[in-house]
Design a protein around this motif. Structure first.
Motif, PDB file in Angstrom:
ATOM      1  N   LYS A  13       0.838  -1.200   0.000  1.00 55.18           N
ATOM      2  CA  LYS A  13       0.000   0.000   0.000  1.00 55.18           C
ATOM      3  C   LYS A  13       0.865   1.239   0.000  1.00 55.18           C
ATOM      4  CE  LYS A  13      -3.452   2.655   2.355  1.00 55.18           C
ATOM      5  NZ  LYS A  13      -3.918   3.137   1.059  1.00 55.18           N
ATOM      6  N   CYS A  50      -6.963  -1.564   6.676  1.00 51.11           N
ATOM      7  CA  CYS A  50      -7.148  -2.201   5.375  1.00 51.11           C
ATOM      8  C   CYS A  50      -8.072  -3.416   5.492  1.00 51.11           C
ATOM      9  CB  CYS A  50      -5.802  -2.653   4.807  1.00 51.11           C
ATOM     10  SG  CYS A  50      -4.869  -1.317   4.059  1.00 51.11           S
ATOM     11  N   ARG A  53     -11.316  -2.269   4.994  1.00 52.11           N
ATOM     12  CA  ARG A  53     -11.310  -1.383   3.831  1.00 52.11           C
ATOM     13  C   ARG A  53     -11.660   0.067   4.145  1.00 52.11           C
ATOM     14  NH1 ARG A  53     -10.019  -2.349  -1.244  1.00 52.11           N
ATOM     15  NH2 ARG A  53     -10.912  -1.005  -2.847  1.00 52.11           N
ATOM     16  N   GLU A  55      -9.104   1.776   4.485  1.00 51.46           N
ATOM     17  CA  GLU A  55      -8.052   2.193   3.560  1.00 51.46           C
ATOM     18  C   GLU A  55      -8.032   1.173   2.422  1.00 51.46           C
ATOM     19  OE1 GLU A  55      -6.329   4.837   3.897  1.00 51.46           O
ATOM     20  OE2 GLU A  55      -6.412   5.362   6.028  1.00 51.46           O
ATOM     21  N   HIS A  57      -5.981  -0.940  -0.430  1.00 55.63           N
ATOM     22  CA  HIS A  57      -4.622  -1.370  -0.744  1.00 55.63           C
ATOM     23  C   HIS A  57      -4.468  -1.403  -2.261  1.00 55.63           C
ATOM     24  CE1 HIS A  57      -7.128  -4.944  -0.781  1.00 55.63           C
ATOM     25  NE2 HIS A  57      -6.268  -5.500  -1.600  1.00 55.63           N
TER      26      HIS A  57
END
Lengths: 244, 423
Positions: A13, A50, A53, A55, A57
């Protein structure tokens, strides 16, 4: 050995040009408790963000409970509903009472009848011992009480996995214990947990595995006893010597 | 200021000092009041320039004698803290007080003592004061415009009905509360439109048709403001969300919309709506001028509302979005239950500001021939039988506008206080 509930493969990421996570591989089996530690800026928070989600990737795969997370994932809300998250800054909804904070998502996301949702919420609040504050607003509660409410709110969605993003870092020392107690009893109940924390006492007590991260990489991943008794890399040794 | 030290009070002698001080201030006030109201100069025995400055000097010495950091006397402390902190502030206080007193007799005699209200023609106004007869005779016009006198009950009934439907929210049952937003955004405007259409326009149910050109006065101000307020808020909300959308198409459409309407003056928008807009419409398509004006103002103000609401959205911490998302809420649920309730609460002052500006912008519709309150004034003051009373009219209009706007801002304060509990 059952299939892992979370599976991360070769994940990378970037934030702009800066690579936050480098080649992450991680498997978490159901009912396991993982503690992630490491210096600040090492990508711990980004990693667990992540997983539901918050964030995105850019490379690699993240599979949560059999669903792959990617831009094509349509029912991201459904996956998030199964992954509870507790934040450093509590992030309670200040305009709703404690009870409404807990019932909002079950009623509107899970379509639970209001009565049932309230009973469930009171039940969860009782487990973290703030059921007597149910009708107050978040602003009227202490930090520790707010964080316990945040845990109860996440549990009201009856998630399969719980993510904790430094849940005690914004608390006074006295309040850390009450939050950790709530987390310990949750762990004993068999929840799958990934906890980013600096509380090594907590890690020793409940964690099955400890992961040490630095500069976006997983440096060391070991059973708890092994990790504390016999750390392999020098970086881990340095880190442990500083915080223990 | 060393020489004045004997005038400085301390805590032990403040009682005597404050009595002497207030006596001196009282003397200065009496001097000015008698001068202004009774035209008597109490200090005529003093030489010229000192006579004029006498109240100022006495008052200053008096206030100076009363000035102390903390006396324990509530009234005195309040006075010292607010208007008597130092010599300069004391001077300003006195000057303002004196000018108000000086101005009072003239304005009072013009507005009340020398004013005329009897009679029903210009001839009744022979005095030097204001001619309220003019307002009295024109009152119905100012309220209802050119709407036929015998039908005024229709406007009144329509307004009462619209207000009654507006209160429905207060009496709605608990289990219907979740439809409240739907009611106010969609159903209520439709009901209000139908009520106003069938009652005020007429044309059916045996009511005579009155075209919108005849509408006017304060009732038209209300109609225009009402529809613009009720439509521009939800529209503004949509564009505020649109401008923050992650979808480029929606985002840029919103930005274009907002920047376009914020960039053009309202007066040109109104001209366009009445002159240009019909040219683009098909021949047989007719849209009433009033409707066009309402749409124009709504679109215009929605852009301002959007930016105000966007400010509120931006002030929310990112954690609120994270928390809502992590609970499995999608975009709409997150905004309806978590983001908007908090953001809208934050923007109450800004929205109130926009709404007040909107109400005060309504007189601009005069440029397209619709005469609301200020427009009727402009018509009335050019009436050959009633020339020369513009002042009375404008004072009347400003009082009415002030009452409306003050009521609105009071209401917005109440809303703020009502939703303040949590933080």
């Amino acid at each position: 050995m059952s299939d892992p509930i979370i599976k991360i493969q070769n994940m990378n990421k970037w934030f702009g040009d800066f690579q936050v996570l480098k080649n992450i591989n991680l498997e978490v089996e159901a009912n396991k408790k993982i503690v992630v530690c490491g210096p600040s800026g090492s990508g711990k928070s980004t990693l667990i963000r992540c997983i539901n989600r918050l964030e995105e990737h850019q490379e690699g795969d993240i599979i949560v409970d059999g669903n792959e997370l990617s831009e094509k994932t349509k029912d991201i809300e459904k996956i998030r509903a199964e992954v509870g998250m507790v934040f450093q800054q509590f992030n309670l909804f200040p305009h709703l009472s404690i009870l409404d904070n807990c019932t909002l998502a079950p009623i509107w996301v899970k379509k639970m009848p209001k009565k049932e949702a309230q009973e469930l919420a009171l039940d969860q609040l009782k487990k973290v011992q703030i059921d007597d504050q149910a009708n107050k607003f978040p602003g009227q509660l202490s930090g520790g009480q707010q964080q316990r409410c945040a845990i109860a709110r996440a549990l009201c969605m009856q998630p399969k996995i719980m993510l904790f993003d430094e849940p005690t870092s914004a608390l006074d020392p006295e309040m850390i214990k009450e939050v950790l107690d709530a987390m310990v009893s949750l762990a004993k109940g068999g929840m799958t947990m990934i906890v980013v924390t600096h509380e090594m006492g907590f890690a020793k007590e409940v964690a099955d595995e400890v992961i040490f991260m630095d500069e976006g990489m997983i440096i060391e991943k070991a059973d708890t006893k092994e990790f504390f008794a016999n750390p392999k890399s020098d970086r881990t040794k340095l880190f442990l010597s500083q915080i223990l | 200021m060393q020489t004045f030290n004997f005038l400085k009070p301390n805590r032990s002698n403040i009682k005597n000092y404050s009595i002497i001080g207030s006596f001196l201030v009282l003397v200065s006030l009496i001097d000015v009041i008698s001068n202004a109201f009774l035209k008597i100069n109490l200090t005529s025995f003093l030489p010229g320039s000192i006579t004029t400055l006498f109240p100022l000097i006495t008052g200053l010495i008096g206030l100076n004698m009363m000035r102390i950091d903390y006396s324990g006397n509530k009234t005195l402390d309040l006075l010292n803290k607010n208007i008597n902190t130092n010599n300069f502030n004391a001077l300003l206080t006195l000057l303002i007080l004196f000018s108000i007193i000086k101005a009072l007799p003239q304005s009072l005699s013009w507005m009340i003592f020398d004013a005329t209200i009897s009679g029903d023609s210009k001839d009744a106004c022979t005095g030097t004061g204001a001619c309220w007869t003019y307002i009295k005779v024109w009152f119905r016009r100012f309220m209802y415009g050119m709407y036929p006198n015998e039908f005024h009950w229709r406007i009144n009934t329509a307004f009462i009905l619209v207000i009654a439907f507006g209160f429905v929210g207060y009496f709605m049952k608990e289990n219907l509360k979740k439809y409240l937003a739907l009611y106010y955004v969609i159903i209520y405007p439709v009901i209000a439109y139908l009520v106003i259409y069938y009652l005020i326009s007429g044309g059916s149910f045996g009511l005579q048709w009155v075209e919108t050109g005849a509408w006017g006065g304060l009732s038209l101000t209300f109609i225009v403001s009402f529809f613009c307020l009720i439509f521009c808020f939800p529209l503004g909300m949509i564009f505020a969300l649109g401008r923050r959308s992650s979808l480029p198409a929606i985002k840029y459409i919103s930005i274009c919309y907002i920047e376009f309407w914020r960039g053009v003056p309202l007066i040109t928008v109104l001209f366009m709506s009445s002159v240009m807009f019909p040219m683009f419409l098909p021949e047989d398509f007719f849209m009433d001028k009033l409707v066009r004006v309402i749409i124009a103002i709504t679109l215009f103000e929605a852009a301002y509302c959007a930016e105000v609401i966007r400010g509120g959205l931006q002030s929310l911490p990112r954690g609120q979005y994270d928390a809502a998302k992590s609970l499995g809420m999608g975009y709409w649920k997150m905004h309806i239950f978590v983001i908007l309730p908090q953001a809208l609460k934050l923007v109450i002052p800004g929205i109130a500001n926009t709404f007040l500006a909107l109400v005060k912008d309504t007189p601009l519709i005069f440029v397209v021939g619709l005469a609301e309150l200020a427009g009727m004034l402009a018509l009335a003051k050019t009436n050959p039988k009633w020339l020369g009373f513009a002042m009375e009219g404008y004072i009347f209009a400003s009082i009415i506008f002030w009452i409306i706007c003050y009521a609105m801002s009071k209401y917005s304060y109440n809303l703020e206080a009502k939703y303040k509990t949590e933080r």
